[in-house]
Design an enzyme around this catalytic site. Structure first.
Site, PDB file in Angstrom:
ATOM      1  N   HIS A 198      31.573  34.224  33.099  1.00  8.02           N
ATOM      2  CA  HIS A 198      31.224  34.741  31.674  1.00  8.02           C
ATOM      3  C   HIS A 198      31.948  36.155  31.418  1.00  8.02           C
ATOM      4  CE1 HIS A 198      29.260  35.644  27.811  1.00  8.02           C
ATOM      5  NE2 HIS A 198      28.925  36.834  28.371  1.00  8.02           N
ATOM      6  N   GLY A 210      42.441  27.204  29.381  1.00  3.94           N
ATOM      7  CA  GLY A 210      42.373  26.822  30.855  1.00  3.94           C
ATOM      8  C   GLY A 210      43.049  27.853  31.843  1.00  3.94           C
TER       9      GLY A 210
END
Ligand code: GAR
Length: 226
Positions: free
Chosen positions: A110, A13
């Site tokens: 990404h 995270g």
């Protein structure tokens, strides 16, 4: 205007943290209504809790197929009041039901310069391939893997022999800058999608003047606060 979002994670995270930090700094105009992890016990859930953000674990293993997991996600996101969805290291494909529930409002980060190296372990793929430039991409999500229209990209030099881990860390530093910026453009309603092209409409913020980035190329350029 503040955009209520849901953030989907599967791990540490750190990109979620970057969003929280910009939000708390008052430059990212979103509220994180919920953080959802498909994996129990990950660090990203602790990060959410620490900042008083409602978080939940919804394991894909509890659903018989992708479609039913999508429905569970949609219900949880809607119940929490999310109007957009941000995939911050979410290692699952999202399907048509979720995309239809939040049309044009699902973003992914990404760790590669798409369309090179979609899929898993993109940093390893890039290092093994011996690329000279690596980087990251924030894009709208469509039904194909790491494929939708590109919002922003950041490129970094890939040093010979440095290996995937070091390269990945340098990419991650830039992920933390471009991801909040792209989410802010979404929140401001400044992203126009024309086929595969994304136009970022002019806004009121000046371009960033912070000069603390490693050698890199980011386009479109970051704005003040990012
Ligand atoms: C990030 O590098 C993100 O780009 C990547 O997972 C990492 C999550 O890190 N996502 C993908 O590979 C999606 N295909 P984080 O949990 O520390 O944000």
């Amino acid at each position: 205007m503040t955009l209520p979002i849901g953030v989907l994670i599967s791990g540490g995270g750190s990109n979620l943290q970057a969003l929280i930090d910009r939000m708390e700094a008052g430059v990212l105009d979103v509220t994180i209504q919920t953080v959802i992890s498909n994996i129990p016990g990950v660090k990203g859930l602790d990060r959410a809790a620490k900042h008083g953000i409602f978080s939940q674990t919804l394991s894909h293993r509890d659903c018989p197929d992708r479609e039913s997991y999508d429905r569970v996600l949609v219900r949880a996101l809607r119940d929490a009041g999310a109007q957009a969805v941000v995939l911050a290291g979410f290692m699952r494909l999202v399907g048509p039901e979720l995309l239809a529930a939040f049309p044009g409002r699902v973003l992914n980060i990404h760790p590669a310069l798409l369309p090179s190296f979609p899929g898993l372990h993109a940093q390893n793929q890039a290092a093994e391939h011996g690329v000279r430039l690596a980087g990251c991409t924030v894009h709208f999500v469509d039904e194909e893997v790491d494929h939708g229209p590109i919002i922003i990209q950041a490129a970094v030099p890939a040093l010979p022999g440095e290996g995937a881990e070091m390269l990945g860390n340098r990419i991650l530093t830039l992920e933390h800058r471009v991801f909040p910026q792209a989410v802010q453009w979404l929140a401001e309603g400044r992203l126009d999608v024309q086929g595969r092209q994304v136009v970022v409409r002019p806004g009121e913020r000046p371009l960033a003047t912070r000069n603390d980035l490693p050698p890199c190329l980011i386009f479109p350029p970051l704005e003040d606060g990012f």
